[in-house]
Design a protein around this motif. Structure first.
Motif, PDB file in Angstrom:
ATOM      1  N   UNK A 175      17.291   7.332  -9.734  1.00  0.00           N
ATOM      2  CA  UNK A 175      17.810   8.645 -10.088  1.00  0.00           C
ATOM      3  C   UNK A 175      16.956   9.446 -11.042  1.00  0.00           C
ATOM      4  N   UNK A 176      15.672   9.129 -11.136  1.00  0.00           N
ATOM      5  CA  UNK A 176      14.821   9.905 -12.034  1.00  0.00           C
ATOM      6  C   UNK A 176      14.845  11.376 -11.593  1.00  0.00           C
ATOM      7  N   UNK A 177      15.213  12.295 -12.493  1.00  0.00           N
ATOM      8  CA  UNK A 177      15.352  13.701 -12.079  1.00  0.00           C
ATOM      9  C   UNK A 177      14.067  14.291 -11.485  1.00  0.00           C
ATOM     10  N   UNK A 178      12.933  13.920 -12.073  1.00  0.00           N
ATOM     11  CA  UNK A 178      11.672  14.438 -11.565  1.00  0.00           C
ATOM     12  C   UNK A 178      11.407  13.969 -10.144  1.00  0.00           C
ATOM     13  N   UNK A 179      11.660  12.704  -9.899  1.00  0.00           N
ATOM     14  CA  UNK A 179      11.460  12.159  -8.555  1.00  0.00           C
ATOM     15  C   UNK A 179      12.432  12.791  -7.564  1.00  0.00           C
ATOM     16  N   UNK A 180      13.665  12.948  -7.994  1.00  0.00           N
ATOM     17  CA  UNK A 180      14.662  13.517  -7.071  1.00  0.00           C
ATOM     18  C   UNK A 180      14.326  14.968  -6.750  1.00  0.00           C
ATOM     19  N   UNK A 181      13.759  15.682  -7.698  1.00  0.00           N
ATOM     20  CA  UNK A 181      13.356  17.057  -7.421  1.00  0.00           C
ATOM     21  C   UNK A 181      12.204  17.071  -6.421  1.00  0.00           C
ATOM     22  N   UNK A 182      11.283  16.125  -6.584  1.00  0.00           N
ATOM     23  CA  UNK A 182      10.181  16.013  -5.617  1.00  0.00           C
ATOM     24  C   UNK A 182      10.748  15.701  -4.245  1.00  0.00           C
ATOM     25  N   UNK A 183      11.680  14.773  -4.165  1.00  0.00           N
ATOM     26  CA  UNK A 183      12.299  14.406  -2.881  1.00  0.00           C
ATOM     27  C   UNK A 183      13.016  15.605  -2.263  1.00  0.00           C
ATOM     28  N   UNK A 184      13.704  16.337  -3.109  1.00  0.00           N
ATOM     29  CA  UNK A 184      14.433  17.496  -2.585  1.00  0.00           C
ATOM     30  C   UNK A 184      13.451  18.492  -1.969  1.00  0.00           C
ATOM     31  N   UNK A 185      12.331  18.722  -2.642  1.00  0.00           N
ATOM     32  CA  UNK A 185      11.333  19.655  -2.106  1.00  0.00           C
ATOM     33  C   UNK A 185      10.788  19.147  -0.784  1.00  0.00           C
ATOM     34  N   UNK A 221       1.083  19.208  -8.394  1.00  0.00           N
ATOM     35  CA  UNK A 221       0.439  19.213  -7.083  1.00  0.00           C
ATOM     36  C   UNK A 221       1.517  19.246  -6.010  1.00  0.00           C
ATOM     37  N   UNK A 222       1.157  19.838  -4.881  1.00  0.00           N
ATOM     38  CA  UNK A 222       2.152  19.951  -3.796  1.00  0.00           C
ATOM     39  C   UNK A 222       1.637  19.194  -2.590  1.00  0.00           C
ATOM     40  N   UNK A 223       1.986  17.947  -2.524  1.00  0.00           N
ATOM     41  CA  UNK A 223       1.601  17.141  -1.356  1.00  0.00           C
ATOM     42  C   UNK A 223       2.729  16.163  -1.090  1.00  0.00           C
ATOM     43  N   UNK A 224       3.160  16.094   0.143  1.00  0.00           N
ATOM     44  CA  UNK A 224       4.268  15.195   0.455  1.00  0.00           C
ATOM     45  C   UNK A 224       3.785  14.025   1.302  1.00  0.00           C
ATOM     46  N   UNK A 225       4.586  12.967   1.276  1.00  0.00           N
ATOM     47  CA  UNK A 225       4.320  11.840   2.162  1.00  0.00           C
ATOM     48  C   UNK A 225       5.273  11.990   3.340  1.00  0.00           C
ATOM     49  N   UNK A 226       4.705  11.942   4.542  1.00  0.00           N
ATOM     50  CA  UNK A 226       5.469  12.327   5.733  1.00  0.00           C
ATOM     51  C   UNK A 226       6.613  11.371   6.062  1.00  0.00           C
ATOM     52  N   UNK A 229       0.849  -1.203   0.000  1.00  0.00           N
ATOM     53  CA  UNK A 229       0.000   0.000   0.000  1.00  0.00           C
ATOM     54  C   UNK A 229       0.879   1.245   0.000  1.00  0.00           C
ATOM     55  N   UNK A 230       1.914   1.220   0.822  1.00  0.00           N
ATOM     56  CA  UNK A 230       2.784   2.396   0.934  1.00  0.00           C
ATOM     57  C   UNK A 230       3.449   2.709  -0.399  1.00  0.00           C
ATOM     58  N   UNK A 231       3.999   1.690  -1.024  1.00  0.00           N
ATOM     59  CA  UNK A 231       4.705   1.902  -2.294  1.00  0.00           C
ATOM     60  C   UNK A 231       3.765   2.432  -3.372  1.00  0.00           C
ATOM     61  N   UNK A 232       2.619   1.776  -3.508  1.00  0.00           N
ATOM     62  CA  UNK A 232       1.673   2.184  -4.556  1.00  0.00           C
ATOM     63  C   UNK A 232       1.190   3.612  -4.311  1.00  0.00           C
ATOM     64  N   UNK A 233       0.876   3.900  -3.062  1.00  0.00           N
ATOM     65  CA  UNK A 233       0.310   5.219  -2.761  1.00  0.00           C
ATOM     66  C   UNK A 233       1.363   6.309  -2.893  1.00  0.00           C
ATOM     67  N   UNK A 234       2.554   6.041  -2.459  1.00  0.00           N
ATOM     68  CA  UNK A 234       3.608   7.058  -2.570  1.00  0.00           C
ATOM     69  C   UNK A 234       4.009   7.271  -4.026  1.00  0.00           C
ATOM     70  N   UNK A 235       4.004   6.197  -4.807  1.00  0.00           N
ATOM     71  CA  UNK A 235       4.234   6.361  -6.252  1.00  0.00           C
ATOM     72  C   UNK A 235       3.211   7.341  -6.831  1.00  0.00           C
ATOM     73  N   UNK A 236       1.989   7.180  -6.400  1.00  0.00           N
ATOM     74  CA  UNK A 236       0.916   8.050  -6.895  1.00  0.00           C
ATOM     75  C   UNK A 236       1.142   9.487  -6.447  1.00  0.00           C
ATOM     76  N   UNK A 237       1.543   9.660  -5.203  1.00  0.00           N
ATOM     77  CA  UNK A 237       1.803  11.007  -4.688  1.00  0.00           C
ATOM     78  C   UNK A 237       2.931  11.669  -5.488  1.00  0.00           C
ATOM     79  N   UNK A 238       3.972  10.898  -5.785  1.00  0.00           N
ATOM     80  CA  UNK A 238       5.091  11.438  -6.578  1.00  0.00           C
ATOM     81  C   UNK A 238       4.600  11.854  -7.956  1.00  0.00           C
TER      82      UNK A 238
END
Lengths: 71, 172, 495
Positions: free
Chosen positions: C470-480, C325-330, C309-318
């Motif tokens: 290392x997907x740049x889009x994902x890493x930018x989301x992580x950085x934010x 959209x601006x929503x993070x997973x805590x 559940x965590x993986x699928x949902x966090x993938x969706x959030x990313x």
């Protein structure tokens, strides 16, 4: 009467005696030393109380052993 | 007999709802046996015994009375895992004593707003001279794993036994 | 050595390290939290000490302080000090349980709620004052008073009094203070809201997902708990805008409790949070306190199911973040802050040592003081192991010198726990000792069997897989997600 045998290597005498003291109002106890053991003989009017006290005695003695045998 | 356990190590009594495990006192320190046995006292009656020199037996009796084979097996398994955990933890705490005490002291001093004066700190670690011989290396950082844990040859073991004692291991 | 086919491990090349195999790669960390992700051949070269000094692998290992001959002690010390900065101050989070009375019944409630007639479970004004006095004894220059229940709005009179008192006393002793309230919002009205806004109280609520799921788990007699919460979330958010506050920063945040029913509804939950303007979603699994003891058969689940559940949902959030959209997973934000920034975001339950006692204190409605909220929950089920004393009788110094606090600090140190000592995620992790006591009978617990450990490892495996990709889009989301924007509006500075 139910007999519980506490090996002195594992249960300090003070821990066994301390446990007996806590339960003495719930049953009658006879405490003797037999070889390496502190032997406690538990008697109560009702068999289920006798059994429960005899069993709980072991847990209490273990607890006192962990605390250093002091009540 | 309990599934998965050697007969001489674990025996179950379904009618009593009890399982008795016998452990080698040379492998598991008594403190570990106490610690593992203690966590069962809310749901079991616990009794320790010494069936023979060098052994400790632990009898766990389910407070609910008669039990099935599976629950006895799980009880025995949980005890065995807890016993291992407790035994290993004693060693870990001994080996990591400095870092554990440093962090605990700092945490409590910070919470109590007391200055940490004589206790070792991370600044002490920074100023520690790692070029010194491992004789004066209480953290054992300069010592390789082999040096620390290698098996001694009979000659070395005999030599140690006849020596007057090793490093003082003074803490920084 | 079977790992990566290492045949002749070197004892002189690698500095101290721990390793974890994650989906065929090797996450290698040191004690300070530096890390590299290596392929199998790279890890073999590292382990055998055959790395070419002119290679990029050498540079990567050196930068991560993993080469013994190049070990940078000052850098290691600085990194450790940065990570452990939270040790410098005393408890900053003080939770006042102002009542046990609650107007909702939740299947997983661990607040030990009482019925609305149980007025004897209301905190008195005097107890609130003494609790705040004790809290202000902390050396932390910044104190958060968090109102909990039951439902704190039920005892709003005392909440008001505590806020006014706390604000005045904080000024007197020269501390910054912040008030927060965790509420189901069903008893909110405009008058209460006006007070809370005027006194800058940060409001947090619970949303378990879309309406049907939320209302199934949280019963409000005669009404929809979801509708009530949503109504006031929107109203409060609107009020912040009316007061000129940036809605991207100031809005009602919500807490999720992931029950079994939630496991198949990850995307719906995210969409619900997003639609309500929430910017953070903590996909936290159910915990073992309170009602869950009785309702576990309905709400609990194996942690493998949770991690899927965590993986699928966090993938969706990313995915949503990549679309703007601006929503993070805590959970991710907490661990990424440690992994990528080398900082500790001070989330008390994922810290070593954990926050129980030294960073968080709970004050029950009757004035009893506990080493954190879980400790108080145990009291409500008859276990006083973590009781520290009573307000009015206990001094701050006694509280911090209490052997229970020391025991919790020692027991929650990952460097004293089997399994944790060998785990590559050791520098980033932590597990509350009260939780292990509750679930496994001892303060240190057995981490290999711990649901908390399984979740932490699973989440970090997921994150390191993403980092490796290392997907740049994902890493930018992580950085934010590692950027902490402070909400200064809620902080009341003295003077």
């Amino acid at each position: 009467m139910i007999e519980r045998r506490f090996h002195r290597d594992l249960y300090p005498t003070a821990a066994v005696d301390g446990a007996v003291k806590v339960f003495e109002r719930f049953a009658r106890f006879e405490v003797v030393d037999e070889g390496d053991y502190r032997v406690v003989r538990v008697s109560a009017k009702r068999p289920e109380r006798e059994r429960k006290v005899a069993l709980e005695l072991g847990n209490y003695a273990l607890g006192l052993t962990r605390q250093g045998g002091l009540s | 007999m309990l599934d998965g356990f050697p007969k001489d190590l674990a025996v179950g009594d379904l009618a009593e709802g009890s399982v008795t495990l016998t452990v080698d006192a040379a492998v598991y320190p008594l403190e570990a046996v106490y610690g593992a046995a203690y966590i069962f006292i809310d749901r079991c009656f616990v009794l320790l015994d010494r069936p023979k020199a060098g052994s400790v037996s632990v009898t766990l009796t389910d407070k609910k009375g008669a039990a099935d084979a599976d629950s006895l097996r799980r009880m025995a398994g949980e005890f065995a895992n807890e016993l291992l955990t407790q035994a290993w933890r004693q060693k870990i705490v001994e080996e990591n004593r400095v870092i554990l005490e440093t962090v605990t002291t700092q945490a409590l001093a910070g919470a109590a707003a007391r200055p940490v004066s004589s206790e070792p700190s991370l600044d002490d670690l920074a100023s520690f001279d790692f070029t010194e011989e491992s004789f004066d290396d209480p953290l054992g950082i300069a010592m390789s794993w082999e040096e620390k844990y290698k098996k001694k040859t009979p000659t070395e073991a005999a030599g140690e036994a006849s020596s007057e004692g090793g490093a003082s291991g003074a803490k920084p | 050595m079977m790992l990566a086919g290492i045949e002749k491990p070197s004892v002189t090349f690698p500095a101290f390290f721990r390793v974890r195999e994650v989906s065929g790669s090797f996450v290698v960390t040191n004690a300070q939290g530096d890390w590299v992700i290596l392929t199998a051949p790279e890890f073999r070269a590292f382990g055998e000490g055959t790395v070419d000094p002119s290679s990029t692998l050498w540079e990567r290992l050196k930068a991560a302080n993993l080469i013994r001959a190049e070990f940078d002690v000052p850098a290691a010390v600085a990194r450790l000090k940065k990570r452990m900065k939270f040790l410098e101050n005393g408890p900053n989070l003080h939770m006042l349980v102002v009542t046990l009375r609650c107007n909702e019944t939740c299947v997983y409630c661990h607040a030990s709620r009482a019925d609305m007639e149980a007025v004897q479970t209301d905190m008195s004004a005097e107890t609130a004052e003494r609790s705040i006095d004790l809290a202000l004894g902390s050396p932390s220059p910044f104190i958060t008073i968090e109102f909990q229940g039951g439902e704190p709005l039920v005892n709003f009179t005392v909440v008001k009094h505590a806020i006014e008192y706390g604000q005045r006393r904080a000024k007197e002793v020269g501390k910054s203070i912040e008030f927060t309230m965790v509420s189901n919002l069903a008893l909110m009205d405009e008058e209460k809201l006006a007070f809370l806004l005027d006194y800058k109280v940060q409001i947090c609520t619970s949303i378990d997902g879309p309406e049907h799921l939320h209302d199934k788990q949280r019963k409000l007699i005669g009404s929809s708990a979801f509708k009530a919460a949503v109504h006031w979330i929107k109203r409060i958010n609107q009020a912040y805008v009316e007061r000129g506050l940036d809605p991207s920063l100031y809005h009602v945040e919500a807490l999720l409790t992931t029950t079994r029913d939630a496991l198949s509804r990850g995307r719906e939950i995210v969409d619900t949070y997003n639609s309500l303007g929430c910017r953070a979603l903590h996909l936290r699994p159910i915990d073992p306190f309170g009602f869950v003891e009785k309702t576990a058969s309905r709400v609990e689940y194996p942690r493998e199911e949770y991690l899927k559940f965590y993986r699928d949902t966090t993938d969706y959030i990313i995915e949503l973040n990549k679309k703007g959209e601006q929503i993070l997973e805590r959970y991710a934000a907490i661990f990424l802050t440690k992994i990528l920034n080398g900082e500790d975001p001070n989330f008390l339950d994922i810290r070593s040592p954990s926050g129980a006692g030294i960073s968080a204190i709970a004050y029950n409605y009757d004035g009893l003081v506990f080493a954190g909220d879980e400790a108080r929950m145990l009291h409500e089920t008859g276990d006083d192991t973590f009781l520290l004393g009573r307000v009015g009788e206990l001094t701050y110094e006694q509280m911090m010198a209490h052997p229970t606090v020391r025991a919790l600090v020692l027991a929650s140190n990952v460097n004293g726990r089997p399994d944790c000592v060998n785990c590559a995620y050791n520098p980033y992790c932590g597990a509350d000792a009260v939780h292990t006591y509750k679930t496994q009978g001892s303060l240190s617990g057995r981490m290999r069997e711990s649901t908390v450990s399984a979740v932490h490892k699973g989440v970090m495996d997921y994150l390191f897989e993403k980092i490796r990709e290392g997907d740049p889009g994902t890493m930018e989301v992580f950085r934010r997600w590692t950027i902490n924007r402070s909400r200064d509006h809620f902080v009341q500075v003295p003077g």
